[in-house]
Design an enzyme around this catalytic site. Structure first.
Site, mmCIF file in Angstrom:
data_model
loop_
_atom_site.group_PDB
_atom_site.id
_atom_site.type_symbol
_atom_site.label_atom_id
_atom_site.label_comp_id
_atom_site.label_asym_id
_atom_site.label_seq_id
_atom_site.Cartn_x
_atom_site.Cartn_y
_atom_site.Cartn_z
ATOM 1 N N ARG A 1 -15.252 3.099 10.474
ATOM 2 C CA ARG A 1 -14.175 1.783 10.101
ATOM 3 C C ARG A 1 -14.833 0.767 9.777
ATOM 4 O O ARG A 1 -14.387 0.026 8.543
ATOM 5 C CB ARG A 1 -13.149 1.582 11.518
ATOM 6 C CG ARG A 1 -12.404 2.678 11.733
ATOM 7 C CD ARG A 1 -11.461 2.271 12.683
ATOM 8 N NE ARG A 1 -10.493 3.456 13.158
ATOM 9 C CZ ARG A 1 -10.761 4.362 14.113
ATOM 10 N NH1 ARG A 1 -11.983 4.063 14.829
ATOM 11 N NH2 ARG A 1 -10.113 5.352 14.671
ATOM 12 N N HIS B 1 -9.900 -1.371 18.163
ATOM 13 C CA HIS B 1 -9.539 0.151 17.415
ATOM 14 C C HIS B 1 -10.723 0.603 16.810
ATOM 15 O O HIS B 1 -10.918 0.952 15.585
ATOM 16 C CB HIS B 1 -8.331 -0.278 16.441
ATOM 17 C CG HIS B 1 -7.698 1.106 15.996
ATOM 18 N ND1 HIS B 1 -7.461 2.235 16.616
ATOM 19 C CD2 HIS B 1 -7.614 1.498 14.539
ATOM 20 C CE1 HIS B 1 -7.039 3.121 15.924
ATOM 21 N NE2 HIS B 1 -7.267 2.983 14.560
ATOM 22 N N GLY C 1 0.821 -1.129 -0.190
ATOM 23 C CA GLY C 1 -0.113 0.147 -0.004
ATOM 24 C C GLY C 1 0.934 1.259 -0.225
ATOM 25 O O GLY C 1 1.612 1.561 0.862
ATOM 26 N N ASN D 1 -7.798 -0.503 7.972
ATOM 27 C CA ASN D 1 -9.126 -0.602 8.914
ATOM 28 C C ASN D 1 -10.090 -1.530 8.208
ATOM 29 O O ASN D 1 -10.354 -1.453 6.935
ATOM 30 C CB ASN D 1 -9.536 0.945 9.160
ATOM 31 C CG ASN D 1 -8.650 1.297 10.340
ATOM 32 O OD1 ASN D 1 -8.743 0.516 11.513
ATOM 33 N ND2 ASN D 1 -8.423 2.567 10.179
ATOM 34 N N ARG E 1 -11.160 5.981 5.204
ATOM 35 C CA ARG E 1 -12.402 6.326 5.717
ATOM 36 C C ARG E 1 -12.792 7.597 5.061
ATOM 37 O O ARG E 1 -12.121 8.367 5.030
ATOM 38 C CB ARG E 1 -12.774 6.312 6.961
ATOM 39 C CG ARG E 1 -13.065 5.058 7.996
ATOM 40 C CD ARG E 1 -13.532 5.358 9.485
ATOM 41 N NE ARG E 1 -12.495 5.894 10.056
ATOM 42 C CZ ARG E 1 -12.960 6.429 11.364
ATOM 43 N NH1 ARG E 1 -13.993 6.305 11.743
ATOM 44 N NH2 ARG E 1 -11.879 7.034 12.122
HETATM 45 N N1 APR Z 1 -3.369 -4.132 -3.031
HETATM 46 C C1 APR Z 1 -2.346 -3.151 -2.705
HETATM 47 N N2 APR Z 1 -2.613 -1.644 -2.611
HETATM 48 C C2 APR Z 1 -3.980 -1.623 -2.728
HETATM 49 C C3 APR Z 1 -4.639 -2.444 -3.157
HETATM 50 C C4 APR Z 1 -4.475 -3.628 -3.393
HETATM 51 N N3 APR Z 1 -5.325 -4.548 -3.805
HETATM 52 N N4 APR Z 1 -5.914 -1.604 -3.462
HETATM 53 C C5 APR Z 1 -5.797 -0.633 -2.832
HETATM 54 N N5 APR Z 1 -4.285 -0.300 -2.489
HETATM 55 C C6 APR Z 1 -3.523 1.015 -2.220
HETATM 56 C C7 APR Z 1 -4.111 2.142 -2.926
HETATM 57 O O1 APR Z 1 -3.948 2.315 -4.343
HETATM 58 C C8 APR Z 1 -3.517 3.103 -2.182
HETATM 59 O O2 APR Z 1 -2.480 3.572 -2.674
HETATM 60 O O3 APR Z 1 -3.878 1.300 -0.954
HETATM 61 C C9 APR Z 1 -3.413 2.706 -0.692
HETATM 62 C C10 APR Z 1 -4.159 3.170 0.443
HETATM 63 O O4 APR Z 1 -3.593 4.548 0.580
HETATM 64 P P1 APR Z 1 -4.875 5.343 0.934
HETATM 65 O O5 APR Z 1 -5.979 5.403 0.397
HETATM 66 O O6 APR Z 1 -4.100 6.838 0.932
HETATM 67 O O7 APR Z 1 -5.146 5.220 2.398
HETATM 68 P P2 APR Z 1 -4.079 5.599 3.766
HETATM 69 O O8 APR Z 1 -4.413 6.992 4.558
HETATM 70 O O9 APR Z 1 -2.768 5.161 3.564
HETATM 71 O O10 APR Z 1 -4.635 4.385 4.690
HETATM 72 C C11 APR Z 1 -4.610 3.169 4.520
HETATM 73 O O11 APR Z 1 -4.895 2.421 6.779
HETATM 74 O O12 APR Z 1 -5.674 3.610 8.524
HETATM 75 C C12 APR Z 1 -5.932 2.645 7.600
HETATM 76 O O13 APR Z 1 -8.399 3.217 7.345
HETATM 77 C C13 APR Z 1 -6.958 3.451 6.772
HETATM 78 O O14 APR Z 1 -7.788 1.240 5.889
HETATM 79 C C14 APR Z 1 -6.771 2.460 5.477
HETATM 80 C C15 APR Z 1 -5.449 2.163 5.349
#
Ligand code: APR
Length: 309
Positions: free
Chosen positions: A89, A176, A10, A121, A83
Site C-alpha cells: 500500500r 490499515h 473516483g 490507499n 495495488r
Molecule cells: N480524480 C478522480 N478520480 C481519479 C483521479 C483523479 N485525479 N485519478 C484517478 N482517478 C480514478 C480512476 O480513473 C479510477 O476510475 O480513480 C478510480 C480508481 O478506481 P480503481 O482503479 O478501480 O481502484 P479501486 O479498486 O476503486 O480502489 C480505489 O481505494 O482501496 C483503495 O487501494 C485502493 O487506492 C485505491 C482506491
C-alpha cells in the site's frame, strides 16, 4: 426536503459498488466523479436503469466536472490507483498523494460541509493528507479501514467457530496495513470471548489472515484490489452519519492526544453520528497491545514525516 446527496470521487471498482449500493438503499442521490470521460456517466446510467427492478427512486449522475458535487452531505473518496500484485500500500503513496491534492482543493471549494470518508490507499496517509490539504474540520474527515479489517476478522472467526457473522464482534486498531492490530481480547461471540471457542493457534491464524487479507485478494484478482468489502464498509460509516446512529466503529480518526497520539489519523474505535466523528473511545490496552499499537502508529508517523509537504 429531498434526498441527501452523496458525492463519490473516483468511479472505479469501489466507486461503482458505492454508487450502486447507496442508490439501491436510497441512502441518497449519487454524484459519481471521475477524470475518465464517460466512465462515471456510463456507470450511473446503468445503475439508475436498474433501480426500477429493486424499487429505488434514488438518482445517479456521473460527471467529470467537480461542480457536480456542490453541496454534498457525504463525500467518499476512492480516487487513485489500486495495488498491483507485489505492490505494498505504501508504494502507492506518491501517485495518490498528487491526486489527493486536487481532490482536497475541490471538496473544500464545492462541498466544505460534507462528512468525508477517505478510502484511497495508503489509507492513514491519504486521510491525513486530505484533511491537511483541504483544511476541513478534523471531526468531519475520517478514513475507512477498521470496519473492513474487522469485517474480515469477523468472517474468518464466524467460519472457524461455526456461528453467524452477525454474532461476532471484532476490533482491529492501528494503521490499515501489515501493522494493524486485531484485538482478540475484544473479539466476542455475542459477548462471550472468542478464547472460549477457539484454540490460541486458531486465533493466531485468524489474526494473521486478517492482517494479510487485502493482499490475499490482490494476489487472486491480479488486476486490482478488493472492492466490494471496502465499499460496503464505507457505506456503513456514511449511514451512521446520515442517520445519526452513534455507531461505534473503528475508523481512521484524528487523534488529539487519545491513545498518546497527537495530530495524526489512526484506526481507533469512535462514535459516528450527525457530528461526524463525535468522540474516540479509549480502551485500556494491555502492555502487548500497547506495544503493537505503538509500532503501527510509529509506522504511519514515519511515512507522514518523510513527506515534503
Ligand atoms: N480524480 C478522480 N478520480 C481519479 C483521479 C483523479 N485525479 N485519478 C484517478 N482517478 C480514478 C480512476 O480513473 C479510477 O476510475 O480513480 C478510480 C480508481 O478506481 P480503481 O482503479 O478501480 O481502484 P479501486 O479498486 O476503486 O480502489 C480505489 O481505494 O482501496 C483503495 O487501494 C485502493 O487506492 C485505491 C482506491
Amino acid at each position: 426536503m429531498g434526498r441527501k446527496k452523496i458525492a463519490l470521487i473516483g468511479g472505479g471498482q469501489i466507486g461503482g459498488v458505492l454508487a450502486q449500493v447507496a442508490m439501491q438503499r436510497e441512502l441518497g442521490d449519487v454524484v459519481l466523479y471521475d477524470v475518465v470521460e464517460g466512465l462515471p456517466q456510463g456507470k450511473c446510467l446503468d445503475i439508475w436503469e436498474a433501480m426500477p427492478v429493486v424499487g429505488s427512486d434514488a438518482r445517479g449522475n456521473g460527471t467529470n466536472d467537480y461542480r457536480g458535487i456542490a453541496g454534498a452531505d457525504v463525500v467518499m473518496i476512492t480516487a487513485g490507483i489500486p495495488r498491483k500484485p507485489g505492490m505494498s500500500r505504501d508504494d502507492l503513496l506518491k501517485t495518490n498523494l498528487g491526486i489527493m491534492k486536487t481532490v482536497a482543493e475541490n471538496v473544500r471549494q464545492h462541498a466544505p460541509k460534507a462528512f468525508t470518508i477517505v478510502v484511497s490507499n495508503p489509507l492513514d496517509i491519504m486521510v491525513y493528507a486530505f484533511q491537511r490539504m483541504s483544511g476541513l474540520p478534523t471531526h468531519m474527515v475520517c478514513g475507512m479501514a477498521g470496519v473492513l479489517d474487522s469485517a474480515r476478522f469477523r468472517a474468518f472467526a464466524a467460519e472457524a467457530v461455526g456461528v453467524s457473522v452477525e454474532d461476532v464482534t471484532a476490533m482491529v486498531l492501528g494503521g490499515h496495513g501489515d501493522t494493524m492490530v486485531p484485538l482478540t481480547r475484544f473479539c466476542t461471540i455475542n459477548g462471550v470471548p472468542i478464547e472460549h471457542f477457539l484454540a490460541p493457534e486458531t486465533i493466531k491464524t485468524i489474526v494473521e489472515r486478517t492482517q494479510q487479507a487485502g493482499g490475499e485478494v490482490v494476489a487472486l484478482l491480479k488486476t486490482g484490489s478488493a472492492f466490494v468489502s471496502p465499499a460496503l464498509s464505507a457505506l456503513e460509516m456514511a449511514e451512521a452519519y446520515l442517520h445519526d446512529k452513534k455507531r461505534v466503529m473503528t475508523c481512521a480518526a484524528y487523534c488529539d492526544g487519545e491513545y498518546g497520539v497527537k495530530g495524526y489519523y489512526i484506526g481507533v474505535p469512535a462514535v459516528l453520528g450527525e457530528n461526524g466523528v463525535e468522540r474516540i473511545i479509549e480502551l485500556p490496552l494491555d502492555a502487548d497491545e500497547k506495544s503493537l499499537f505503538q509500532h503501527s502508529v510509529d509506522h504511519v508517523k514515519k511515512m507522514i514525516d518523510e513527506i515534503s509537504w
